[in-house]
Design a protein around this motif. Sequence first.
Motif, PDB file in Angstrom:
ATOM      1  N   SER A  24       0.787  -1.237   0.000  1.00 58.43           N
ATOM      2  CA  SER A  24       0.000   0.000   0.000  1.00 58.43           C
ATOM      3  C   SER A  24       0.824   1.296   0.000  1.00 58.43           C
ATOM      4  O   SER A  24       0.449   2.241  -0.700  1.00 58.43           O
ATOM      5  N   PRO A  25       1.942   1.412   0.745  1.00 54.01           N
ATOM      6  CA  PRO A  25       2.666   2.683   0.690  1.00 54.01           C
ATOM      7  C   PRO A  25       3.178   2.995  -0.722  1.00 54.01           C
ATOM      8  O   PRO A  25       3.126   4.137  -1.172  1.00 54.01           O
ATOM      9  N   TRP A  26       3.638   1.977  -1.436  1.00 56.89           N
ATOM     10  CA  TRP A  26       4.146   2.209  -2.792  1.00 56.89           C
ATOM     11  C   TRP A  26       2.989   2.514  -3.751  1.00 56.89           C
ATOM     12  O   TRP A  26       3.122   3.370  -4.619  1.00 56.89           O
ATOM     13  N   LEU A  27       1.866   1.810  -3.555  1.00 55.93           N
ATOM     14  CA  LEU A  27       0.702   2.113  -4.405  1.00 55.93           C
ATOM     15  C   LEU A  27       0.203   3.535  -4.146  1.00 55.93           C
ATOM     16  O   LEU A  27      -0.188   4.253  -5.059  1.00 55.93           O
ATOM     17  N   ALA A  28       0.226   3.927  -2.873  1.00 56.66           N
ATOM     18  CA  ALA A  28      -0.319   5.242  -2.526  1.00 56.66           C
ATOM     19  C   ALA A  28       0.551   6.380  -3.082  1.00 56.66           C
ATOM     20  O   ALA A  28       0.025   7.395  -3.536  1.00 56.66           O
ATOM     21  N   GLN A  29       1.870   6.219  -3.054  1.00 54.03           N
ATOM     22  CA  GLN A  29       2.748   7.259  -3.628  1.00 54.03           C
ATOM     23  C   GLN A  29       2.733   7.178  -5.146  1.00 54.03           C
ATOM     24  O   GLN A  29       3.233   8.071  -5.820  1.00 54.03           O
ATOM     25  N   GLY A  30       2.245   6.052  -5.652  1.00 54.10           N
ATOM     26  CA  GLY A  30       2.298   5.852  -7.097  1.00 54.10           C
ATOM     27  C   GLY A  30       3.648   5.376  -7.576  1.00 54.10           C
ATOM     28  O   GLY A  30       3.921   5.367  -8.771  1.00 54.10           O
ATOM     29  N   SER A  31       4.532   4.958  -6.649  1.00 51.42           N
ATOM     30  CA  SER A  31       5.797   4.412  -7.145  1.00 51.42           C
ATOM     31  C   SER A  31       5.583   2.971  -7.630  1.00 51.42           C
ATOM     32  O   SER A  31       6.426   2.409  -8.324  1.00 51.42           O
ATOM     33  N   LEU A  32       4.436   2.397  -7.273  1.00 49.11           N
ATOM     34  CA  LEU A  32       4.013   1.110  -7.847  1.00 49.11           C
ATOM     35  C   LEU A  32       2.699   1.344  -8.579  1.00 49.11           C
ATOM     36  O   LEU A  32       1.738   1.843  -7.995  1.00 49.11           O
TER      37      LEU A  32
END
Length: 449
Positions: free
Chosen positions: A268-276
Amino acid sequence: MGEGLGRRALLLGALPAAQGRGVMRIAIYWFRQDLRLDDNPALCAACAAADALLPVYVLPPDEDTQWGVKRLGQHRKYVLADTLKELDAGLRRRGSRLLLLDGDAAACLGELARALGATVYCAALAAPEEAQQLAHLQAAGVRVLAGWQDTLYTESQLPFALADLPLVFTRFRQQLQAAALSPVPPLPAPAALPPWPDGVAPGRALPADWLMPPPPDARSSFPYARADWRGGEQAAQARVQRWLATHGASYKRTRNGLMGPDYASKWSPWLAQGSLSVRRAARLLAQHEGEQGVSEGSDWLWFELLWREYFRWLMRRFGRQLFLRHGLQPPCPAPGHDAEAFARWRRGETGEPWIDAGMRELAATGFLSNRMRQNVASYLIHDLGCDWRAGAAWFESCLIDYDVASNQGNWLYLAGCGTDPRGSRRFNPARQAAEYDPDGAYRALWSTP
Ligand SMILES: Cc1cc2nc3c(=O)[nH]c(=O)nc-3n(C[C@H](O)[C@H](O)[C@H](O)COP(=O)(O)OP(=O)(O)OC[C@H]3O[C@@H](n4cnc5c(N)ncnc54)[C@H](O)[C@@H]3O)c2cc1C
């Protein structure tokens, strides 16, 4: 069509022919919640159309909310700074770099775009503030090409018109599953980027306090000080692949866990920043199923990704309405908010050890399991009689995976003012603690701040 997200903003793919041979075509790429080069169609469109490209990020304001809490707590600042450093490194490997700005996004981008004669490319976002930024930029006469790209599916793939979005998640899921849709395939990162335009002044540096790591806490279930948990797209994709290989199949059994790095995916942290990109995550999940076979765990991950998908379309459909106290379910609940109880809840001093453990974990680490998020949110709303929007604001301040659509959607759901309004969303703390923390290990772990 979400509020403020007019057709004018959704022009990607309809680029005009070359804007005059021999004339330098300049573009600004405005990174928003898409801090990656991989699977970024709007960025690829900018690269294809421009001779010179300026990648820009506008730092979010570090302001107080009406609830007396900062919008951007220290955990969020640090993780965002780490992600931006990684993004800049990725850009530099491709012959470019990131320009950091701060201030009102529409004003500073507008000034820059006019000075350069540039078109602004970016991802379209549905949340009201973000949609308004775009509208202001356009109103100032700037040409903006924005693409909707943060969902598994496009609007035209959905088996219903957005105006008919089901208001019960199960119906949304069933209709999508019946339509047997394939997620949009992810795009590779551009191999190289056009150079910066001439004459651009260097931007600002990351604020010093963003670079200060919060004190590490060995109890954290998202240990982001460790190298393999860093911000940015490389760490994100490595986590997806590693976790699927080692824990993906058992996810359905472990997902209600409370402690440790692997009980759930922690994407979730990567999805939320959009880095994933969610489309990249879906592709890696499908590949995993192709190699290892479909498991109960992998199947359940699709289910959870559909929750994320649902809340994004909900934001697109209802926009500002999701920020009203009564949400989608007028009439308004009786007004009421106990500021003192809200402060005790934030500090983990309610006197209910199960709830206090969750609130301490959140404050100390910036992360909390889904099980505990549900419990602490229910307690604030239904036991302490506080306004759910205050709780949502505290989550916004703390969560390293803060995502406006998922946060707003989940809080509304628990307050009984969102989708699926039937029945009570009240969680009984004693029963929940007995079921999910039978030996008290979680409460013991977080018995101190
Ligand atoms: C009150 C409340 C507030 C929340 N706020 C946020 C938020 O700001 N940002 C956020 O990303 N999630 C939020 N969630 C949803 C959920 O708790 C987290 O997505 C999940 O705990 C993240 O951990 P994970 O990546 O290990 O999830 P996993 O269990 O491994 O799930 C995989 C992915 O599915 C998606 N997902 C899973 N559950 C949900 C859900 N209920 N709603 C939406 N997407 C989901 C997430 O993208 C997650 O990364 C909130 C939930 C509650 C109850």
